[in-house]
Design a protein around this motif. Structure first.
Motif, mmCIF file in Angstrom:
data_model
loop_
_atom_site.group_PDB
_atom_site.id
_atom_site.type_symbol
_atom_site.label_atom_id
_atom_site.label_comp_id
_atom_site.label_asym_id
_atom_site.label_seq_id
_atom_site.Cartn_x
_atom_site.Cartn_y
_atom_site.Cartn_z
ATOM 1 N N LYS A 1 8.854 -8.051 43.248
ATOM 2 C CA LYS A 1 7.662 -7.712 42.448
ATOM 3 C C LYS A 1 7.938 -6.484 41.587
ATOM 4 O O LYS A 1 7.478 -6.392 40.448
ATOM 5 C CB LYS A 1 6.460 -7.464 43.358
ATOM 6 N N VAL A 2 8.693 -5.533 42.134
ATOM 7 C CA VAL A 2 9.064 -4.349 41.343
ATOM 8 C C VAL A 2 9.925 -4.781 40.154
ATOM 9 O O VAL A 2 9.712 -4.332 39.023
ATOM 10 C CB VAL A 2 9.796 -3.295 42.210
ATOM 11 N N LEU A 3 10.862 -5.695 40.400
ATOM 12 C CA LEU A 3 11.716 -6.171 39.297
ATOM 13 C C LEU A 3 10.858 -6.825 38.221
ATOM 14 O O LEU A 3 11.078 -6.628 37.026
ATOM 15 C CB LEU A 3 12.759 -7.173 39.818
ATOM 16 N N ARG A 4 9.864 -7.613 38.655
ATOM 17 C CA ARG A 4 8.996 -8.288 37.676
ATOM 18 C C ARG A 4 8.254 -7.253 36.825
ATOM 19 O O ARG A 4 8.143 -7.387 35.613
ATOM 20 C CB ARG A 4 8.014 -9.224 38.382
ATOM 21 N N ALA B 1 3.058 1.710 42.022
ATOM 22 C CA ALA B 1 2.185 2.299 43.052
ATOM 23 C C ALA B 1 1.196 1.272 43.599
ATOM 24 O O ALA B 1 0.749 1.370 44.743
ATOM 25 C CB ALA B 1 1.433 3.497 42.477
ATOM 26 N N LEU B 2 0.859 0.260 42.787
ATOM 27 C CA LEU B 2 -0.094 -0.774 43.224
ATOM 28 C C LEU B 2 0.507 -1.739 44.245
ATOM 29 O O LEU B 2 -0.221 -2.395 44.975
ATOM 30 C CB LEU B 2 -0.579 -1.581 42.013
ATOM 31 N N ILE B 3 1.814 -1.885 44.246
ATOM 32 C CA ILE B 3 2.412 -2.829 45.199
ATOM 33 C C ILE B 3 3.355 -2.139 46.193
ATOM 34 O O ILE B 3 3.762 -2.759 47.163
ATOM 35 C CB ILE B 3 3.164 -3.966 44.468
ATOM 36 N N ALA B 4 3.669 -0.885 45.949
ATOM 37 C CA ALA B 4 4.565 -0.154 46.846
ATOM 38 C C ALA B 4 4.096 1.298 46.907
ATOM 39 O O ALA B 4 4.731 2.198 46.355
ATOM 40 C CB ALA B 4 6.001 -0.241 46.339
ATOM 41 N N PHE C 1 -10.203 -0.314 36.187
ATOM 42 C CA PHE C 1 -10.462 -0.420 37.629
ATOM 43 C C PHE C 1 -10.601 0.960 38.244
ATOM 44 O O PHE C 1 -9.905 1.899 37.856
ATOM 45 C CB PHE C 1 -9.310 -1.154 38.343
ATOM 46 N N LYS C 2 -11.507 1.043 39.222
ATOM 47 C CA LYS C 2 -11.594 2.259 40.036
ATOM 48 C C LYS C 2 -10.697 2.067 41.251
ATOM 49 O O LYS C 2 -10.714 1.006 41.877
ATOM 50 C CB LYS C 2 -13.038 2.483 40.514
ATOM 51 N N VAL C 3 -9.903 3.088 41.554
ATOM 52 C CA VAL C 3 -9.036 3.011 42.736
ATOM 53 C C VAL C 3 -9.855 3.518 43.917
ATOM 54 O O VAL C 3 -10.264 4.680 43.943
ATOM 55 C CB VAL C 3 -7.764 3.858 42.532
ATOM 56 N N ILE C 4 -10.150 2.613 44.884
ATOM 57 C CA ILE C 4 -10.977 3.042 46.015
ATOM 58 C C ILE C 4 -10.135 3.371 47.246
ATOM 59 O O ILE C 4 -10.603 4.024 48.150
ATOM 60 C CB ILE C 4 -12.109 2.031 46.336
ATOM 61 N N ASN C 5 -8.881 2.914 47.251
ATOM 62 C CA ASN C 5 -7.956 3.313 48.322
ATOM 63 C C ASN C 5 -6.540 3.260 47.768
ATOM 64 O O ASN C 5 -6.187 2.337 47.053
ATOM 65 C CB ASN C 5 -8.118 2.387 49.540
ATOM 66 N N LYS C 6 -5.752 4.281 48.111
ATOM 67 C CA LYS C 6 -4.405 4.348 47.520
ATOM 68 C C LYS C 6 -3.356 3.649 48.378
ATOM 69 O O LYS C 6 -2.362 3.152 47.856
ATOM 70 C CB LYS C 6 -4.014 5.810 47.282
ATOM 71 N N ASP C 7 -3.544 3.654 49.715
ATOM 72 C CA ASP C 7 -2.551 3.032 50.598
ATOM 73 C C ASP C 7 -3.244 2.486 51.829
ATOM 74 O O ASP C 7 -3.615 3.261 52.696
ATOM 75 C CB ASP C 7 -1.492 4.069 50.975
ATOM 76 N N PRO C 8 -3.425 1.168 51.938
ATOM 77 C CA PRO C 8 -3.010 0.154 50.981
ATOM 78 C C PRO C 8 -3.887 0.194 49.722
ATOM 79 O O PRO C 8 -5.073 0.521 49.810
ATOM 80 C CB PRO C 8 -3.223 -1.165 51.740
ATOM 81 N N PRO C 9 -3.298 -0.146 48.565
ATOM 82 C CA PRO C 9 -4.054 -0.061 47.325
ATOM 83 C C PRO C 9 -5.243 -1.027 47.303
ATOM 84 O O PRO C 9 -5.113 -2.193 47.641
ATOM 85 C CB PRO C 9 -3.022 -0.463 46.265
#
Ligand code: CTP
Ligand code: ZN
Length: 150
Positions: free
Chosen positions: A25-28, A72-75, A123-131
């Protein structure tokens, strides 16, 4: 002794501590392999003291802020290491900003951000980890964020 899975690089970016299994996913996000201009190496499911992780090394390239926000959204635990002359010149932990604009599509087909008029997704970020994110306009939460990354 620390085992080296992929050779050190001379110059470029190492994305380390990627959530195990998310390297592709990072590569994509980085547009690889379509925009190949440099050597890229990938290690998947490498043992580390914090559990297993993936690593992506991109030679001779530094990342854009929007690319780092997408990562940051997937890792959310990833670190971005800028390598210059074989040394780690900079190390940053990815961190989601409180709002993300124009990098994820809303999954609600009737959302104002999906009309043809030029309203950028927001989008509002309501939690960073997990996103966890919700649409600023319609409050829809994407089921699979990685599928909605533009
Ligand atoms: N790295 C690399 N080429 C270099 C230097 C470092 O590919 N010339 C890679 C390392 O293999 C590692 C990452 O960049 O995956 C970070 O390097 P370093 O900070 O030396 O490792 P750690 O101290 O283990 O990092 P952290 O504390 O972030 O886990
Ligand atoms: Zn929406």
């Amino acid at each position: 002794m620390k085992e080296l899975k992929i050779p050190l690089i001379n110059n470029g970016t190492v994305i380390d501590h990627i959530t195990s299994g998310n390297a592709l996913k990072v590569l994509r996000i980085l547009g690889i392999p379509e925009n190949l201009s440099s050597t890229v190496s990938v290690a998947i499911n490498v043992k580390s003291h914090l559990g297993n992780k993936d690593i992506v090394k991109v030679e001779n390239r530094e990342l854009e802020t929007s690319e780092v926000d997408k990562i940051a959204l997937i890792a959310p635990k990833a670190t971005i290491n800028i390598i210059r002359n074989y040394e780690v010149a900079e190390k940053h932990k990815v961190e989601l900003p409180s709002e993300i604009i124009g990098i994820v599509n809303c999954s609600n087909p009737t959302c104002v951000s999906n009309y043809n008029e030029p309203v950028k997704s927001r989008f509002k970020v309501i939690n960073k980890d997990p996103p966890q994110i919700i649409c600023y306009y319609c409050e829809r939460e994407p089921e699979d964020i990685s599928e909605r990354i533009i």
